[in-house]
Design a protein around this motif. Sequence first.
Motif, short mmCIF file in Angstrom:
data_model
loop_
_atom_site.label_atom_id
_atom_site.label_comp_id
_atom_site.label_asym_id
_atom_site.label_seq_id
_atom_site.Cartn_x
_atom_site.Cartn_y
_atom_site.Cartn_z
N VAL A 42 0.84 -1.20 0.00
CA VAL A 42 0.00 0.00 0.00
C VAL A 42 0.87 1.25 0.00
N ALA A 43 1.93 1.24 0.79
CA ALA A 43 2.84 2.38 0.81
C ALA A 43 3.51 2.57 -0.54
N GLY A 44 3.95 1.48 -1.16
CA GLY A 44 4.55 1.58 -2.48
C GLY A 44 3.58 2.15 -3.51
N LEU A 45 2.32 1.73 -3.41
CA LEU A 45 1.29 2.24 -4.32
C LEU A 45 1.08 3.74 -4.12
N LEU A 46 0.96 4.17 -2.85
CA LEU A 46 0.74 5.59 -2.57
C LEU A 46 1.93 6.44 -3.04
N ILE A 47 3.14 5.98 -2.74
CA ILE A 47 4.33 6.73 -3.15
C ILE A 47 4.44 6.77 -4.67
N GLY A 48 4.17 5.63 -5.33
CA GLY A 48 4.22 5.60 -6.79
C GLY A 48 3.22 6.54 -7.43
N LEU A 49 1.97 6.55 -6.93
CA LEU A 49 0.95 7.45 -7.47
C LEU A 49 1.34 8.91 -7.24
N GLY A 50 1.89 9.19 -6.05
CA GLY A 50 2.33 10.56 -5.78
C GLY A 50 3.43 11.00 -6.73
N LEU A 51 4.38 10.12 -6.99
CA LEU A 51 5.47 10.45 -7.92
C LEU A 51 4.95 10.66 -9.33
N VAL A 52 3.98 9.85 -9.75
CA VAL A 52 3.40 10.01 -11.08
C VAL A 52 2.78 11.40 -11.23
N ILE A 53 2.04 11.83 -10.21
CA ILE A 53 1.44 13.17 -10.25
C ILE A 53 2.52 14.24 -10.39
N LEU A 54 3.59 14.10 -9.63
CA LEU A 54 4.67 15.08 -9.70
C LEU A 54 5.37 15.05 -11.05
N PHE A 55 5.62 13.83 -11.58
CA PHE A 55 6.26 13.72 -12.88
C PHE A 55 5.44 14.41 -13.96
N ARG A 56 4.14 14.24 -13.90
CA ARG A 56 3.27 14.83 -14.91
C ARG A 56 3.25 16.35 -14.82
N ARG A 57 3.63 16.89 -13.69
CA ARG A 57 3.71 18.34 -13.51
C ARG A 57 5.15 18.84 -13.60
N GLN A 58 6.01 18.04 -14.21
CA GLN A 58 7.41 18.43 -14.41
C GLN A 58 8.09 18.78 -13.10
N ALA A 59 7.95 17.88 -12.13
CA ALA A 59 8.59 18.02 -10.83
C ALA A 59 8.97 16.63 -10.35
N SER A 60 9.69 16.56 -9.24
CA SER A 60 10.06 15.27 -8.66
C SER A 60 10.38 15.48 -7.19
N LEU A 61 10.88 14.42 -6.56
CA LEU A 61 11.35 14.53 -5.19
C LEU A 61 12.87 14.43 -5.14
N GLY A 62 13.49 14.83 -6.23
CA GLY A 62 14.95 14.92 -6.25
C GLY A 62 15.63 13.58 -6.19
N GLY A 63 16.79 13.57 -5.57
CA GLY A 63 17.50 12.34 -5.30
C GLY A 63 18.08 11.66 -6.51
N PHE A 64 18.00 10.33 -6.51
CA PHE A 64 18.72 9.52 -7.48
C PHE A 64 18.16 9.62 -8.89
N ASN A 65 16.89 10.02 -9.04
CA ASN A 65 16.36 10.21 -10.38
C ASN A 65 17.10 11.33 -11.10
N ILE A 66 17.40 12.39 -10.37
CA ILE A 66 18.17 13.50 -10.95
C ILE A 66 19.59 13.04 -11.26
N LEU A 67 20.18 12.28 -10.36
CA LEU A 67 21.52 11.75 -10.59
C LEU A 67 21.56 10.88 -11.84
N ALA A 68 20.55 10.04 -12.01
CA ALA A 68 20.49 9.16 -13.19
C ALA A 68 20.38 9.98 -14.47
N ALA A 69 19.55 11.03 -14.45
CA ALA A 69 19.40 11.88 -15.63
C ALA A 69 20.70 12.60 -15.94
N TRP A 70 21.39 13.06 -14.91
CA TRP A 70 22.65 13.78 -15.11
C TRP A 70 23.74 12.86 -15.66
N LEU A 71 23.83 11.64 -15.12
CA LEU A 71 24.84 10.68 -15.61
C LEU A 71 24.56 10.27 -17.05
#
Length: 207
Positions: free
Chosen positions: A118-147
Amino acid sequence: MQERPSSRLGLRHRLEAWLPLLEGSLLVALGVQLLKSAGLMVSGTAGISLLLNHASGWNFGLIFFVINLPFYALAIQRMGWAYSFRTFICITLLSVIAETLGLGLTLSEIHPLLAAPVAGLLIGLGLVILFRRQASLGGFNILAAWLEKQWGLHPGRTLLCTDMSVIALGLYLLPWHQVLWSLLAFVSLASVVGRYHRQSEVERHAR
């Protein structure tokens, strides 16, 4: 004096732009609260923050905020100022909301078999909403894009390595059975975000 229609439309557009950032951050914060209550973790900098919270009792919101500070420079370089600003707002919102929920929402006797997916589902849905609004929660996703931009490294491989590192840290700080339960959160989150990426690809090719 009657308010002009253009003013109302401007306010509406601003709300439509920023309200999803609050909604996404709230969903992630609810998922984090479930994981905290069950003594579990998840991937990314949120997972590291949870591990440090479990191990030391330090404030999750403060840990999460501080851990993400080094990634802002990468975000500005790779994603631009607008994306970085929205990401900063989301990280701040999550840090504040997570601690506020901890004061008013107490969960006990929650089984990891329920908490993890349930926690994974909630966090995943929250991230999807942020991604669709051209935002994120930082961290390793930014590192992956930069690399990927700098060295051509595949983002999937980078994120796999960071996830494995979080799991290794979890095995060091948590009992092994809590890490095994946490894998359900990893899978649930990845499944939701993976479906979002596939849907985005379909929409992009349909245009």
